[in-house]
Every structure is written in structure tokens, then in C-alpha cells.
Write a protein that holds these residues in place. Structure first.
Motif, PDB file in Angstrom:
ATOM      1  N   ARG A   1       0.812  -1.207   0.000  1.00  0.00           N
ATOM      2  CA  ARG A   1       0.000   0.000   0.000  1.00  0.00           C
ATOM      3  C   ARG A   1       0.850   1.264   0.000  1.00  0.00           C
ATOM      4  O   ARG A   1       0.488   2.270  -0.613  1.00  0.00           O
TER       5      ARG A   1
ATOM      6  N   GLU B   1      -7.176   6.278  -0.674  1.00  0.00           N
ATOM      7  CA  GLU B   1      -7.672   4.906  -0.806  1.00  0.00           C
ATOM      8  C   GLU B   1      -9.155   4.827  -0.499  1.00  0.00           C
ATOM      9  O   GLU B   1      -9.888   4.035  -1.114  1.00  0.00           O
TER      10      GLU B   1
ATOM     11  N   GLN C   1     -10.757   6.038  -3.598  1.00  0.00           N
ATOM     12  CA  GLN C   1     -10.669   4.994  -4.629  1.00  0.00           C
ATOM     13  C   GLN C   1     -11.720   3.918  -4.391  1.00  0.00           C
ATOM     14  O   GLN C   1     -12.412   3.484  -5.326  1.00  0.00           O
TER      15      GLN C   1
END
Length: 247
Positions: free
Chosen positions: A53, A149, A152
Motif C-alpha cells: 500500500r 484509498e 478509490q
């Protein structure tokens, strides 16, 4: 068969050296960079690997590996750190307590569970997967991810599993802000009907979520007026797991 053997050896090498780059694997195996990259992408598409990540040029084992052999986790520091606190939480509540880890932004994977002694109880098979947005464990993890994230994830399709499931991106982001603020997530019939849960994240030294610990129960035993106290107990358990893991 050579390609299968090569894939397995690359998978094993990633497990040993993770997070590892394509270049590092190329040196280990003496293979063309394109061959290694193609194998990594294939394994990632199948759920066995994922990009790190924090550094997407590095590769690591995907959590889905645990659904094939969850017993392998028993030797890990996360499993060792979590087991006793989970048992104590189960004993205090007499409800099912489980530990789940995220498989990137795809799903949560159940890796351990301690059961209560009620004849009617929730049940989570080791290796089961569940959606992040519709479960307490998933939202506990999502709430502690970077904003990029979360954006996303929210941009994708949020599948509905019932009328209580959050499927609106804006509503999900608002709920994740509440989860982060109070420290725990609550699921009431949002994934499985008549199943409730409260979950809190297990964090690494940098504050990123490694896993989530959750207490779950049938709705018939869920008391909304006691949610704050239940949340505190789950948060305390997650904090103890984090401390034991990092210690």
C-alpha cells in the motif's frame, strides 16, 4: 508445468522477502524482468499477491492465502498477539469474537474466531470473505486508510445486501469519519440479516490497519443502548492486540 513451478517459487520468495521489488526477484531467480512481472501480475489477479500500500513497486502476500491454509497464521505474531485478548473479550461478553484481515481493497478475510456458548450464535468460517463497506470489521479498516484509498474504494460499486447496507459513496465517507472519531464501527443488519457486530482496528506502528477484531451476535441480543460500552470493550481489545503485536 515449468510455469506453475516458477509461479510457486516466486510466491514463496515474496513471502520470505516481502515487500519485494521486481528487480530484487529478478536477481534471486536470474529470470527476465518481464517474466517475473508477468508472473506477479497473474498471481495478483488470482488474489495471491498484492502491491504494497505504501510503495506500489513492492509486492507482498495477499490475505486470501489464509483462506487456503488459515492454520499457517497460528505461527504468526499477529495470531499470537490476538488470541488471548479475543478469548477474554468472548468471556466478558459471551458472544462470538473474530479476527479478520483486509485483502487490499477487495474484502475482509476471517483468520481466527472464538465462539460463545449460546445455542443461537453467529458463525464465521475461517477463510470466509466479506465486503468492506457492509461489515463492521471492513469499515473499521476502511476508516483508517489514507483518504486517497477511501476515495478509490468509494468510487467503485457499493453492492447492497439489504435495505440497511450503505451504498451511497458520500454516506459511506461520512460513516467512516464517525468510525474514525469514535474508534469503532457498528453493523446492524447491513450484510447478513439479523446479524450485528461491533469492530475496531488493529494498527501497525505507523497507524495503518493490519486487521480488525469484532464481536458479533444475533440482533435479538444486540442492545443499542449498550453500543458505546460494547464499543469501548472492543476498542480496548484491539488496542491490547496492537500493543502485544508491536511489543
Amino acid at each position: 508445468m515449468k510455469s506453475v513451478t516458477r509461479s510457486l517459487r516466486i510466491l514463496e520468495a515474496v513471502a520470505r522477502h516481502q515487500p519485494v521489488t521486481v528487480g530484487e526477484l529478478t536477481k534471486i531467480f536470474g529470470l527476465p524482468k518481464s517474466t517475473v512481472q508477468r508472473t506477479l501480475v497473474t498471481l495478483a489477479e488470482a488474489g495471491w499477491l498484492r502491491a504494497n500500500r505504501r510503495d506500489t513497486t513492492r509486492w507482498e502476500i495477499g490475505a486470501r492465502v489464509l483462506s487456503v491454509r488459515p492454520a499457517a497464521l497460528q505461527g504468526s505474531s499477529l495470531f499470537a498477539a490476538a488470541r488471548e485478548p479475543m478469548v477474554r473479550l468472548r468471556d466478558a461478553l459471551n458472544e462470538t469474537v473474530h479476527l479478520a484481515v483486509p485483502d487490499a481493497l477487495q474484502c475482509m478475510v476471517v483468520v481466527d474466531r472464538v465462539d460463545c456458548d449460546h445455542p443461537v450464535r453467529t458463525f464465521h468460517t475461517i477463510g470466509d470473505t466479506s465486503p468492506l463497506h457492509a461489515t463492521a470489521a471492513g469499515r473499521a479498516v476502511l476508516a483508517h486508510l489514507p483518504h486517497s484509498e477511501i476515495d478509490q474504494f468509494s468510487a467503485g460499486v457499493l453492492e447492497g445486501y439489504g435495505k440497511e447496507t450503505i451504498t451511497d459513496p458520500s454516506e459511506l465517507r461520512a460513516e467512516l469519519r464517525r468510525v474514525r472519531h469514535r474508534g469503532y464501527a457498528v453493523n446492524r443488519n447491513q450484510y447478513r440479516p439479523d446479524v450485528c457486530a461491533v469492530a475496531a482496528p488493529v494498527l501497525d506502528a505507523g497507524g495503518s490497519p493490519l486487521a480488525a477484531v469484532a464481536a458479533s451476535m444475533p440482533e435479538s441480543r444486540f442492545d443499542p443502548t449498550g453500543t458505546a460500552e460494547l464499543g469501548r470493550m472492543v476498542v480496548d481489545t484491539a488496542s491490547e492486540i496492537t500493543a502485544r503485536y508491536l511489543g
